[in-house]
Design a protein around this motif. Structure first.
Motif, PDB file in Angstrom:
ATOM      1  N   LEU A  86       0.857  -1.193   0.000  1.00 12.37           N
ATOM      2  CA  LEU A  86       0.000   0.000   0.000  1.00 12.37           C
ATOM      3  C   LEU A  86       0.892   1.242   0.000  1.00 12.37           C
ATOM      4  CD1 LEU A  86      -2.491  -1.125   2.827  1.00 12.37           C
ATOM      5  CD2 LEU A  86      -2.607  -1.646   0.380  1.00 12.37           C
ATOM      6  N   PRO A  87       1.657   1.457  -1.061  1.00 15.79           N
ATOM      7  CA  PRO A  87       2.692   2.501  -1.054  1.00 15.79           C
ATOM      8  C   PRO A  87       2.165   3.927  -1.045  1.00 15.79           C
ATOM      9  CG  PRO A  87       2.463   1.578  -3.250  1.00 15.79           C
ATOM     10  CD  PRO A  87       1.614   0.723  -2.340  1.00 15.79           C
ATOM     11  N   ASN A  88       0.886   4.115  -1.386  1.00 16.62           N
ATOM     12  CA  ASN A  88       0.336   5.472  -1.454  1.00 16.62           C
ATOM     13  C   ASN A  88      -0.631   5.782  -0.319  1.00 16.62           C
ATOM     14  OD1 ASN A  88       1.671   6.293  -3.939  1.00 16.62           O
ATOM     15  ND2 ASN A  88       0.367   4.791  -4.945  1.00 16.62           N
ATOM     16  N   LEU A  89      -0.602   4.945   0.713  1.00 13.84           N
ATOM     17  CA  LEU A  89      -1.498   5.155   1.850  1.00 13.84           C
ATOM     18  C   LEU A  89      -1.148   6.453   2.577  1.00 13.84           C
ATOM     19  CD1 LEU A  89      -3.845   3.495   3.170  1.00 13.84           C
ATOM     20  CD2 LEU A  89      -2.176   2.876   4.937  1.00 13.84           C
ATOM     21  N   LYS A  90      -2.161   7.303   2.770  1.00 14.02           N
ATOM     22  CA  LYS A  90      -1.965   8.580   3.457  1.00 14.02           C
ATOM     23  C   LYS A  90      -2.678   8.625   4.810  1.00 14.02           C
ATOM     24  CE  LYS A  90      -1.380  11.311  -0.765  1.00 14.02           C
ATOM     25  NZ  LYS A  90      -1.908  12.455  -1.571  1.00 14.02           N
ATOM     26  N   MET A  91      -3.764   7.845   4.939  1.00 12.38           N
ATOM     27  CA  MET A  91      -4.523   7.855   6.191  1.00 12.38           C
ATOM     28  C   MET A  91      -4.728   6.429   6.687  1.00 12.38           C
ATOM     29  SD  MET A  91      -8.438   9.176   7.019  1.00 12.38           S
ATOM     30  CE  MET A  91      -8.107  10.854   6.515  1.00 12.38           C
ATOM     31  N   LEU A  92      -4.379   6.196   7.960  1.00 15.37           N
ATOM     32  CA  LEU A  92      -4.538   4.884   8.576  1.00 15.37           C
ATOM     33  C   LEU A  92      -5.180   5.088   9.949  1.00 15.37           C
ATOM     34  CD1 LEU A  92      -4.056   1.837   8.594  1.00 15.37           C
ATOM     35  CD2 LEU A  92      -1.737   2.272   9.427  1.00 15.37           C
ATOM     36  N   ILE A  93      -6.407   4.638  10.094  1.00 17.08           N
ATOM     37  CA  ILE A  93      -7.158   4.822  11.336  1.00 17.08           C
ATOM     38  C   ILE A  93      -7.293   3.475  12.045  1.00 17.08           C
ATOM     39  CG2 ILE A  93      -9.293   5.654  12.379  1.00 17.08           C
ATOM     40  CD1 ILE A  93      -7.602   7.807  10.980  1.00 17.08           C
ATOM     41  N   LEU A  94      -6.639   3.372  13.209  1.00 10.23           N
ATOM     42  CA  LEU A  94      -6.601   2.126  13.975  1.00 10.23           C
ATOM     43  C   LEU A  94      -7.131   2.337  15.388  1.00 10.23           C
ATOM     44  CD1 LEU A  94      -3.053   1.053  12.757  1.00 10.23           C
ATOM     45  CD2 LEU A  94      -5.230   0.053  12.051  1.00 10.23           C
ATOM     46  N   THR A  95      -8.090   3.203  15.517  1.00 15.79           N
ATOM     47  CA  THR A  95      -8.698   3.512  16.820  1.00 15.79           C
ATOM     48  C   THR A  95      -9.340   2.272  17.435  1.00 15.79           C
ATOM     49  OG1 THR A  95      -9.123   5.791  16.117  1.00 15.79           O
ATOM     50  CG2 THR A  95     -10.457   4.942  17.938  1.00 15.79           C
ATOM     51  N   ASN A  96      -9.189   2.141  18.748  1.00 18.51           N
ATOM     52  CA  ASN A  96      -9.823   1.069  19.527  1.00 18.51           C
ATOM     53  C   ASN A  96      -9.458  -0.319  19.017  1.00 18.51           C
ATOM     54  OD1 ASN A  96     -11.399  -0.061  21.560  1.00 18.51           O
ATOM     55  ND2 ASN A  96     -13.241  -0.096  20.290  1.00 18.51           N
ATOM     56  N   ASN A  97      -8.149  -0.617  19.116  1.00 16.71           N
ATOM     57  CA  ASN A  97      -7.648  -1.952  18.817  1.00 16.71           C
ATOM     58  C   ASN A  97      -6.820  -2.438  20.002  1.00 16.71           C
ATOM     59  OD1 ASN A  97      -8.255  -3.133  15.965  1.00 16.71           O
ATOM     60  ND2 ASN A  97      -8.023  -0.927  15.612  1.00 16.71           N
ATOM     61  N   ARG A  98      -5.839  -3.307  19.754  1.00 19.02           N
ATOM     62  CA  ARG A  98      -5.107  -3.915  20.869  1.00 19.02           C
ATOM     63  C   ARG A  98      -3.600  -3.738  20.761  1.00 19.02           C
ATOM     64  NH1 ARG A  98      -8.444  -9.588  22.060  1.00 19.02           N
ATOM     65  NH2 ARG A  98     -10.475  -8.581  22.419  1.00 19.02           N
ATOM     66  N   PHE A  99      -3.177  -2.631  20.197  1.00 17.21           N
ATOM     67  CA  PHE A  99      -1.750  -2.331  20.150  1.00 17.21           C
ATOM     68  C   PHE A  99      -1.299  -1.909  21.548  1.00 17.21           C
ATOM     69  CE2 PHE A  99      -3.279  -1.681  15.831  1.00 17.21           C
ATOM     70  CZ  PHE A  99      -2.334  -2.384  15.094  1.00 17.21           C
ATOM     71  N   GLU A 100      -0.292  -2.615  22.076  1.00 10.75           N
ATOM     72  CA  GLU A 100       0.075  -2.410  23.478  1.00 10.75           C
ATOM     73  C   GLU A 100       1.387  -1.658  23.681  1.00 10.75           C
ATOM     74  OE1 GLU A 100      -0.023  -6.050  25.606  1.00 10.75           O
ATOM     75  OE2 GLU A 100      -2.168  -6.377  25.303  1.00 10.75           O
TER      76      GLU A 100
END
Length: 239
Positions: A86-100
């Motif tokens: 995904l080389p042109n990705l500008k927005m990544l929304i990862l709200t409310n997940n389990r990244f610690e």
């Protein structure tokens, strides 16, 4: 539910408010990414909110994709090859997940065009060093957790989390600048008297490094602050 050609056909596809082509895959209990190659890279935005994703991986190469919405899943890791797909990705929304922890999000640095990112309501976002860490890793980031990245934050992040190679390069640049400023302070040619005095210092030098440095100074033929300091030290020693 797996992503199938039927699921994709039944999912809403529309032009969103940003005039981007979007596909809505929300609320499908999707556990993993499969078969997105069927979309033939038609979409600017993919919405995978409210599913059951655990690892952000297995995407096909999607050159058109600029926005990926993955809030309210069970994500705890981003695959290292995702940015390449995904080389042109500008927005990544990862709200409310389990990244610690910071290790779990370090691969966001691999997205070359990432500008908007959110880890709101993840454990990692509660860490005191989290925000500056992400800013340091993502040089083009403009908005983190829906708050603009400021110039001050960028400077603080660079000071705290800069890569060792970057720190070394900056220190070398500062050293070079300092030497040039010193050289500029006293830049008249070496007189014959100064050269003779420096040659005497060469004779009395204790190490190879001292000898090489003195010979370099003599060959350059410029009276600098360093030369003045050397000759002054010699004079004080003789006294």
């Amino acid at each position: 539910m797996k992503i199938t050609s039927e699921v994709l056909e039944l999912s809403a596809q529309f032009t969103n408010a940003l005039k981007e082509r979007e596909i809505d895959l929300r609320d499908n209990k999707i556990p993993s990414i499969d078969n997105l190659a069927i979309t033939r890279d038609q979409f600017d935005t993919i919405d995978l909110t409210n599913n059951e994703l655990r690892i952000l991986n297995n995407f096909p190469t999607l050159l058109k994709l600029q926005t990926l919405l993955c809030s309210n899943n069970q994500l705890h890791r981003i695959d290292s090859d995702l940015a390449g797909r995904l080389p042109n990705l500008k927005m990544l929304i990862l709200t409310n997940n389990r990244f610690e922890d910071l290790d779990s999000i370090t691969n966001v640095k691999l997205f070359p065009k990432l500008q908007i990112l959110s880890f709101v309501d993840n454990m990692v976002s509660k860490r005191p060093d989290y925000r500056l860490y992400v800013i340091a890793r993502c040089p083009k980031l403009k908005v983190l957790d829906f708050k603009p990245v400021t110039r001050l934050e960028r400077e603080q992040a660079a000071a705290i989390f800069a890569e060792p190679s970057v720190l070394k390069r900056k220190q070398a640049q500062r050293d070079d600048a300092w030497k040039e400023s010193k050289r500029a302070q006293l830049s008249e040619p070496l007189s014959r008297e100064h050269k003779e005095a420096l040659k005497r210092l060469v004779i009395g030098a204790q190490t190879t490094e001292e000898i090489e440095r003195l010979e370099t100074i003599i060959n350059e033929g410029v009276f600098t602050a360093e030369v003045a300091e050397l000759l002054n030290s010699r004079a004080q020693h003789n006294e």
